[in-house]
Write a protein that holds these residues in place. Structure first.
Motif, mmCIF file in Angstrom:
data_model
loop_
_atom_site.group_PDB
_atom_site.id
_atom_site.type_symbol
_atom_site.label_atom_id
_atom_site.label_comp_id
_atom_site.label_asym_id
_atom_site.label_seq_id
_atom_site.Cartn_x
_atom_site.Cartn_y
_atom_site.Cartn_z
ATOM 1 N N HIS A 9 0.715 -1.117 -0.045
ATOM 2 C CA HIS A 9 0.028 -0.133 0.001
ATOM 3 C C HIS A 9 0.854 1.131 0.080
ATOM 4 O O HIS A 9 2.046 1.322 0.606
ATOM 5 C CB HIS A 9 -0.938 0.009 1.362
ATOM 6 C CG HIS A 9 -1.623 1.186 1.416
ATOM 7 N ND1 HIS A 9 -2.963 1.298 0.824
ATOM 8 C CD2 HIS A 9 -1.487 2.395 1.910
ATOM 9 C CE1 HIS A 9 -3.464 2.524 0.994
ATOM 10 N NE2 HIS A 9 -2.544 3.103 1.997
ATOM 11 N N PHE A 10 0.617 2.347 -0.741
ATOM 12 C CA PHE A 10 1.205 3.578 -0.535
ATOM 13 C C PHE A 10 0.192 4.663 -1.144
ATOM 14 O O PHE A 10 -0.960 4.332 -1.604
ATOM 15 C CB PHE A 10 2.572 3.566 -1.493
ATOM 16 C CG PHE A 10 2.191 3.296 -3.172
ATOM 17 C CD1 PHE A 10 2.121 4.682 -3.815
ATOM 18 C CD2 PHE A 10 1.966 2.115 -3.600
ATOM 19 C CE1 PHE A 10 1.769 4.545 -5.172
ATOM 20 C CE2 PHE A 10 1.912 2.424 -4.972
ATOM 21 C CZ PHE A 10 1.794 3.362 -5.725
ATOM 22 N N ASN A 11 0.503 5.934 -0.635
ATOM 23 C CA ASN A 11 -0.095 7.069 -0.725
ATOM 24 C C ASN A 11 0.635 8.003 -1.646
ATOM 25 O O ASN A 11 1.780 8.158 -1.376
ATOM 26 C CB ASN A 11 -0.612 7.753 0.491
ATOM 27 C CG ASN A 11 -1.325 6.871 1.404
ATOM 28 O OD1 ASN A 11 -0.564 6.200 2.368
ATOM 29 N ND2 ASN A 11 -2.525 6.533 1.430
ATOM 30 N N ALA A 12 -0.083 8.422 -2.690
ATOM 31 C CA ALA A 12 0.607 9.629 -3.599
ATOM 32 C C ALA A 12 -0.441 10.717 -4.127
ATOM 33 O O ALA A 12 -1.618 10.217 -4.167
ATOM 34 C CB ALA A 12 1.476 8.874 -4.472
ATOM 35 N N HIS A 73 12.654 -0.401 -4.374
ATOM 36 C CA HIS A 73 12.726 -0.060 -5.846
ATOM 37 C C HIS A 73 11.253 0.749 -6.190
ATOM 38 O O HIS A 73 11.226 1.068 -7.266
ATOM 39 C CB HIS A 73 13.042 -1.239 -6.775
ATOM 40 C CG HIS A 73 14.227 -1.780 -6.535
ATOM 41 N ND1 HIS A 73 15.405 -0.864 -6.876
ATOM 42 C CD2 HIS A 73 14.752 -2.726 -5.868
ATOM 43 C CE1 HIS A 73 16.471 -1.739 -6.696
ATOM 44 N NE2 HIS A 73 16.125 -2.892 -6.117
ATOM 45 N N VAL A 74 10.351 0.619 -5.199
ATOM 46 C CA VAL A 74 8.980 1.247 -5.435
ATOM 47 C C VAL A 74 8.631 2.170 -4.409
ATOM 48 O O VAL A 74 8.454 3.414 -4.521
ATOM 49 C CB VAL A 74 8.006 0.262 -5.878
ATOM 50 C CG1 VAL A 74 6.648 0.949 -6.136
ATOM 51 C CG2 VAL A 74 8.520 -0.355 -6.953
ATOM 52 N N LEU A 75 8.282 1.500 -3.324
ATOM 53 C CA LEU A 75 7.596 2.214 -2.086
ATOM 54 C C LEU A 75 8.503 3.203 -1.745
ATOM 55 O O LEU A 75 7.932 4.492 -1.547
ATOM 56 C CB LEU A 75 7.257 1.255 -1.058
ATOM 57 C CG LEU A 75 6.331 0.239 -1.446
ATOM 58 C CD1 LEU A 75 6.056 -0.581 0.142
ATOM 59 C CD2 LEU A 75 4.994 0.823 -1.895
ATOM 60 N N ASP A 76 9.769 3.358 -1.435
ATOM 61 C CA ASP A 76 10.543 4.307 -1.120
ATOM 62 C C ASP A 76 10.539 5.441 -2.086
ATOM 63 O O ASP A 76 10.875 6.723 -1.639
ATOM 64 C CB ASP A 76 12.002 3.924 -0.881
ATOM 65 C CG ASP A 76 12.318 3.144 0.295
ATOM 66 O OD1 ASP A 76 11.326 2.996 1.318
ATOM 67 O OD2 ASP A 76 13.298 2.447 0.531
ATOM 68 N N ILE A 77 10.051 5.146 -3.389
ATOM 69 C CA ILE A 77 10.435 6.321 -4.279
ATOM 70 C C ILE A 77 8.890 6.888 -4.611
ATOM 71 O O ILE A 77 8.794 8.178 -4.537
ATOM 72 C CB ILE A 77 10.905 5.782 -5.768
ATOM 73 C CG1 ILE A 77 12.099 4.833 -5.640
ATOM 74 C CG2 ILE A 77 10.683 6.593 -6.739
ATOM 75 C CD1 ILE A 77 12.615 4.200 -6.872
ATOM 76 N N VAL A 78 7.841 6.173 -4.481
ATOM 77 C CA VAL A 78 6.470 6.687 -4.716
ATOM 78 C C VAL A 78 5.683 7.363 -3.245
ATOM 79 O O VAL A 78 4.552 7.962 -3.404
ATOM 80 C CB VAL A 78 5.653 5.782 -5.629
ATOM 81 C CG1 VAL A 78 6.462 5.513 -6.816
ATOM 82 C CG2 VAL A 78 5.267 4.512 -4.781
#
Length: 136
Positions: A9-12, A73-78
């Protein structure tokens, strides 16, 4: 062939806006999503890998390794970012969920262990809207 899926899960925030178009055309095509003050989503990311089970471990791959790859490669970026401004792999692209899914694929595919391939990226923008990308 075995398929293994990790859910994250992520928020952006982002906006849909084509800089080659007028504000009126952007608003006509993208509606509220062209809001100059951005808008956000609570994304659900499904990363599915495939391959054969290792006889020694019983695993397709170590799920902790998959989790770490997704985080790095994804969550730390987005996560908690502005996709239009802060995410290098979306630079000069429309920040649609389709392009985000393709970008996530490109971020992850080269880092998988030998014998493991990316099968699908499923990305929910809302509970009722999602994109699936199979690397084609």
């Amino acid at each position: 062939m075995v398929y293994l899926t990790r859910v994250e899960h992520f928020n952006a925030a982002h906006k849909l806006y084509n800089p080659r178009w007028s504000t009126a055309q952007n608003e006509a095509v993208f509606g509220k999503c062209a809001n100059e003050n951005w808008h956000g989503h609570n994304y659900e990311l499904y990363v599915t890998v495939k391959g054969e089970v290792n006889e020694d471990t019983g695993f397709l791959m170590d799920v902790k390794v998959l989790s770490d790859l997704v985080k790095t490669h994804v969550l730390d970026i987005v996560d908690h970012r502005n996709l239009n401004l802060d995410v290098p792999f979306l630079k000069d692209k429309m920040c649609s969920t389709e392009n985000l899914a393709k970008g996530i694929w490109a971020q992850l595919a080269p880092h998988l262990p030998q014998g493991v391939r990316l099968h699908a990226i499923k990305l929910y923008e809302t509970p009722r809207i999602y994109v699936e990308f199979f690397g084609e």
